[in-house]
Write a protein that holds these residues in place. Structure first.
Motif, mmCIF file in Angstrom:
data_model
loop_
_atom_site.group_PDB
_atom_site.id
_atom_site.type_symbol
_atom_site.label_atom_id
_atom_site.label_comp_id
_atom_site.label_asym_id
_atom_site.label_seq_id
_atom_site.Cartn_x
_atom_site.Cartn_y
_atom_site.Cartn_z
ATOM 1 N N TYR A 167 0.841 -1.197 0.000
ATOM 2 C CA TYR A 167 0.000 0.000 0.000
ATOM 3 C C TYR A 167 0.882 1.255 0.000
ATOM 4 N N GLY A 168 0.594 2.171 -0.932
ATOM 5 C CA GLY A 168 1.373 3.399 -1.040
ATOM 6 C C GLY A 168 2.533 3.280 -1.996
ATOM 7 N N ASP A 169 2.873 2.053 -2.407
ATOM 8 C CA ASP A 169 3.897 1.791 -3.426
ATOM 9 C C ASP A 169 5.307 2.203 -3.002
ATOM 10 N N SER A 170 5.512 2.415 -1.716
ATOM 11 C CA SER A 170 6.822 2.877 -1.252
ATOM 12 C C SER A 170 7.823 1.728 -1.173
ATOM 13 N N PRO A 171 8.993 1.885 -1.794
ATOM 14 C CA PRO A 171 10.036 0.866 -1.654
ATOM 15 C C PRO A 171 10.603 0.785 -0.243
ATOM 16 N N TYR A 172 10.239 1.745 0.600
ATOM 17 C CA TYR A 172 10.685 1.736 1.994
ATOM 18 C C TYR A 172 9.682 1.057 2.930
ATOM 19 N N GLN A 173 8.616 0.484 2.350
ATOM 20 C CA GLN A 173 7.630 -0.260 3.144
ATOM 21 C C GLN A 173 7.334 -1.596 2.439
ATOM 22 N N PRO A 174 8.342 -2.446 2.254
ATOM 23 C CA PRO A 174 8.132 -3.688 1.501
ATOM 24 C C PRO A 174 7.521 -4.800 2.363
ATOM 25 N N PHE A 175 6.969 -5.788 1.689
ATOM 26 C CA PHE A 175 6.439 -6.958 2.381
ATOM 27 C C PHE A 175 7.560 -7.858 2.903
ATOM 28 N N SER A 176 8.777 -7.627 2.430
ATOM 29 C CA SER A 176 9.932 -8.408 2.887
ATOM 30 C C SER A 176 11.192 -7.589 2.719
ATOM 31 N N ALA A 177 12.090 -7.696 3.688
ATOM 32 C CA ALA A 177 13.388 -7.029 3.593
ATOM 33 C C ALA A 177 14.374 -7.833 2.750
ATOM 34 N N PHE A 178 13.982 -9.018 2.320
ATOM 35 C CA PHE A 178 14.876 -9.909 1.584
ATOM 36 C C PHE A 178 14.426 -10.162 0.149
ATOM 37 N N PRO A 216 16.489 0.201 4.117
ATOM 38 C CA PRO A 216 15.758 1.001 5.110
ATOM 39 C C PRO A 216 16.068 0.440 6.505
ATOM 40 N N ILE A 217 16.333 1.306 7.462
ATOM 41 C CA ILE A 217 16.655 0.810 8.796
ATOM 42 C C ILE A 217 15.479 0.013 9.364
ATOM 43 N N PHE A 218 14.249 0.482 9.133
ATOM 44 C CA PHE A 218 13.075 -0.195 9.681
ATOM 45 C C PHE A 218 12.394 -1.047 8.611
ATOM 46 N N VAL A 219 11.551 -1.948 9.053
ATOM 47 C CA VAL A 219 10.791 -2.784 8.127
ATOM 48 C C VAL A 219 9.304 -2.485 8.296
ATOM 49 N N SER A 220 8.541 -2.853 7.298
ATOM 50 C CA SER A 220 7.100 -2.575 7.316
ATOM 51 C C SER A 220 6.393 -3.416 8.380
ATOM 52 N N ALA A 221 5.394 -2.819 9.026
ATOM 53 C CA ALA A 221 4.576 -3.582 9.984
ATOM 54 C C ALA A 221 3.885 -4.739 9.286
ATOM 55 N N ASP A 222 3.478 -4.520 8.042
ATOM 56 C CA ASP A 222 2.796 -5.547 7.256
ATOM 57 C C ASP A 222 3.832 -6.296 6.422
ATOM 58 N N SER A 223 4.651 -7.081 7.098
ATOM 59 C CA SER A 223 5.738 -7.777 6.408
ATOM 60 C C SER A 223 5.983 -9.151 7.015
ATOM 61 N N ALA A 224 6.571 -10.004 6.202
ATOM 62 C CA ALA A 224 6.971 -11.327 6.685
ATOM 63 C C ALA A 224 8.039 -11.213 7.758
ATOM 64 N N ASP A 225 8.839 -10.152 7.701
ATOM 65 C CA ASP A 225 9.929 -9.963 8.658
ATOM 66 C C ASP A 225 9.404 -9.834 10.086
ATOM 67 N N VAL A 226 8.378 -9.007 10.257
ATOM 68 C CA VAL A 226 7.816 -8.810 11.600
ATOM 69 C C VAL A 226 7.022 -10.042 12.025
ATOM 70 N N GLN A 248 7.686 13.360 11.153
ATOM 71 C CA GLN A 248 7.271 12.329 10.205
ATOM 72 C C GLN A 248 6.900 11.069 10.989
ATOM 73 N N LEU A 249 5.667 10.649 10.863
ATOM 74 C CA LEU A 249 5.195 9.447 11.542
ATOM 75 C C LEU A 249 5.218 8.294 10.544
ATOM 76 N N TRP A 250 6.277 7.494 10.590
ATOM 77 C CA TRP A 250 6.431 6.410 9.623
ATOM 78 C C TRP A 250 5.563 5.203 9.978
ATOM 79 N N GLY A 251 5.390 4.940 11.267
ATOM 80 C CA GLY A 251 4.516 3.852 11.696
ATOM 81 C C GLY A 251 5.148 2.479 11.739
ATOM 82 N N ASN A 252 6.441 2.370 11.405
ATOM 83 C CA ASN A 252 7.091 1.055 11.442
ATOM 84 C C ASN A 252 7.248 0.572 12.875
ATOM 85 N N PRO A 253 7.133 -0.734 13.104
ATOM 86 C CA PRO A 253 7.428 -1.257 14.433
ATOM 87 C C PRO A 253 8.908 -1.076 14.750
#
Length: 521
Positions: free
Chosen positions: A54-65, A222-232, A263-268
């Motif tokens: 959602y949002g198409d941002s490469p900094y909020q991926p479904f996976s860091a890998f 990106p230092i953080f990963v998306s909340a909606d990701s396999a990583d979390v 800036q409220l990024w919202g990442n865990p």
């Protein structure tokens, strides 16, 4: 890490032209490498390469890998014999030119990729079985979780994120429940793995080709990963989460020059104590994975490793939060002990303290200098400009200079927005004499100021000089890649074909060649 003097272009693959709907890592990417090589430009910087949501941002991926399936080139799949020409014909609403319409591309391309993968799986993989199995084995430390995550997500996505909508046993990553899901959705999971195999095969071929042309690729973590990701989901103990998987606190930054409310990024946020107890294994794997794909890595929001801004989950803005200590040098020592010398670039922008600078220097990492920032409320001392982002104040050559980044306005867009005082200041700085407003306006209008700022970046003492493609062509704000704090109209800019092919592209190539020769890059 000491860098050798080089130049580069910042351009995400999604911005490449001449393919259906979105830039790919197919023929246009190889042509771009040729264009860089012909100009003597030795670096290509990209944004994070993960699968966007959602949002198409490469900094909020479904996976860091994982890699983004939208980057897969269909023509290459045909050439490899993995699909047929008639299976990849785009519908009329998919255009080959103009900005990316992510919604239509996702709808079309992901569906086609699944059909291609299923057909290959049904046909016994046409001689790819051994190669595919080796890929799965080499990447099992992330691929199994990612494929399972995407499978479950496709069933429950309409009801919300994994930590809200999934059954408790899956939400909490209970092994028996996850194993059962994998067994009962084997074809779906294999399809996701095979699509990743397509993406990695194509990217590795592009990376090898770039090496053969003496072009190195700078990636981005990106230092953080998306909340909606396999990583979390698969590593919940490494994050500051509630028992139900929701975040206790989230990432962001306090008010700065990008936003008066922060800036409220919202990442865990990470539980660095738990990560350290495991010897920073997850981070070591993450950096090791990306270093297989690129030659250097820019670490986004480096200051978060020293201390990070924690905002209570549910907050509307990032104004109220607190600084918490990050892992510091211990993380980088652990990674270096495992992987050796680290070709990392620290994104040391924002609210930078002496403690952050000490961490950067202890780790031996080059930082970033954004020339646009040099004229933003430039400090004066006895008539001299002392802003650290101006090239005459680059006291250490072990840094990376940019005209601007993906988060800034284009350089021409920035110039167009300036008040009289700052416009005259820039013109005077570049000309080495006092320039009046009318002359400065003329220099701005004909693109001369933008060209001079590009030249200034190349002429600086910084070891690496990087320029966004938009700045090379002098494009305005309508070609900006991202506006921090804005949730729409980002990440979609795409080059015209004549910027890579034909007379205009040849002229820019020659200019780059002149700059590289003149400034020993």
């Amino acid at each position: 890490m000491n860098l050798k003097r080089k130049s580069g272009i910042l351009l995400h693959p999604t911005s490449l032209p001449a393919s259906a709907g979105i830039g790919t890592i197919g023929c246009p990417a190889f042509d771009f490498v040729d264009w860089l090589s012909a100009s003597g430009t030795k670096l290509w910087q990209v944004l994070p390469l993960g699968p966007t949501g959602y949002g198409d941002s490469p900094y909020q991926p479904f996976s860091a890998f994982a890699l983004n399936p939208l980057l897969i080139d269909f023509e290459d799949l045909v050439e490899r014999g993995w699909t047929e020409k008639n299976e990849i014909v785009p519908p009329d609403y998919i255009k080959t030119e103009g900005n990316v319409d992510f919604g239509s591309v996702v709808w079309w391309k992901n569906g086609v990729l699944k059909k291609i993968a299923l057909k290959l799986l049904d046909g016994g993989l046409k001689g790819l079985k051994s190669e595919f199995e080796n890929f799965c084995k080499e990447n099992d430390f992330w691929l199994d979780d990612f494929a399972c995550f995407m499978s479950i997500k496709s069933h429950y996505d309409e009801e919300g994120m994994w930590n809200k909508a999934w059954p408790e046993e899956l939400r909490l990553y209970q092994k028996n429940a996850v194993d059962l899901w994998e067994k009962s959705h084997e074809d779906e999971i294999l399809t996701t793995k095979l699509i990743q195999f397509f993406a990695f095969t194509q990217w590795n071929a592009l990376h090898e080709y770039a090496k053969s042309k003496n072009v190195e690729i700078i990636g981005d973590i990106p230092i953080f990963v998306s909340a909606d990701s396999a990583d979390v989901w698969a590593n919940q103990k490494y994050f500051q989460l509630k028992e139900n998987g929701e975040s206790r606190v989230v990432a962001g930054v306090p008010p700065d020059y990008f936003s008066p409310t922060g800036q409220l990024w919202g990442n865990p946020l990470y539980d660095w104590k738990k990560i350290a107890e495991d010897g920073f294994k997850w981070w070591i794997l993450r950096i090791k994975n990306i270093l297989k794909l690129v030659d250097y890595v820019r670490i986004d929001h480096f200051r978060g490793f020293d201390s990070y801004w924690a905002v209570k989950s549910g907050s509307k803005t990032a104004e109220k939060g607190k600084w918490l200590k990050g892992p510091g040098v211990a993380l980088f020592k652990a990674v270096k002990n495992e992987l050796g010398e680290l070709p990392l670039i620290a994104e040391d922008l924002g609210e930078i303290t002496d403690s952050v600078r000490r961490l950067r220097d202890k780790c031996g990492l080059p930082g970033m200098k954004i020339i646009q920032f040099g004229f933003d409320c430039a400090e004066e001392k006895k008539g001299s400009l002392v802003n650290a982002f101006l090239p005459h104040n680059f006291f250490n050559a072990n840094c990376v200079a940019y005209t601007g980044t993906h988060d800034n306005d284009t350089t021409q867009g920035m110039l167009n927005s300036l008040c009289e005082e700052n416009l005259c200041l820039i013109a005077s700085y570049l000309e080495g004499r006092k320039v009046g407003f009318s002359e400065a306006c003329a220099m701005r209008s004909d693109g001369n100021l933008c060209r001079k700022l590009v030249s200034l970046c190349f002429s600086s003492t910084a070891s690496f000089a990087l320029v966004p493609m938009q700045d090379l062509y002098g494009f305005g704000s309508d070609c900006r890649m991202n506006t921090p704090g804005s949730a729409c109209a980002n990440w979609s800019w795409r080059m015209r074909s004549d910027m890579l092919y034909g007379e205009l592209a040849s002229k820019k190539c020659e200019w780059l060649k002149e700059l590289n020769c003149l400034y020993n890059r």
